[in-house]
Write a protein that holds these residues in place. Sequence first.
Motif: not given
Length: 193
Positions: A57, A60-61, A66-67, A70
């Motif tokens: 995370e 990805a953040d 993509l954040d 997620w």
Amino acid sequence: MDVVAMTFASGWASGINAYATVFLLGMIGRLGHVEGIPEGFQRTDVLVIMGVLALVEFFADKVPYLDSAWDAVSTFIRPVAGALIGALLAGANGDLLPMTMGALGGVAALLSHVAKSGVRLAVNTSPEPLSNVGASLAGDAALVTVVGLAVAYPVQAAVVAAILLILTLTLAVLLLAQIRRGFTAFRAWLARS
């Protein structure tokens, strides 16, 4: 530990990153021998899984859109995690207190998740990538600060979490038009992916 304050602070943190919240609480309980941290959080298998998911995370953040993807998936995870953390902190045994603390943790997690996700959609419309990374790092720093503070000073952590929640919700309301543009851009990004 003040269970209500600890539950609110942990619920807020779960709305930012549920995996990191469980990991940090587990590590603090395990290494700091702090009473009141659920034993299950301190298990090696739980720490490894939560640590790996927190790292996923974390990275990805930092990536625009993509954040948001997620965050969309996490809409189903973060509030439930906040509720479970609250119930476990209260000693989930079927009494009214753990159920109430579960509800408090879940609502706090849901509100912080919605505020964070909205602000991040607005940030994603920025043409440069540094604002996205900066917003993500600010959230990471706030999470570590609140969880660390919650163990030693739960009331103060709850106050900090409440202030951060109010500020983020206010920012989300002020950025509503930008959030709409971010949502439209996110849908276009999903269509291309």
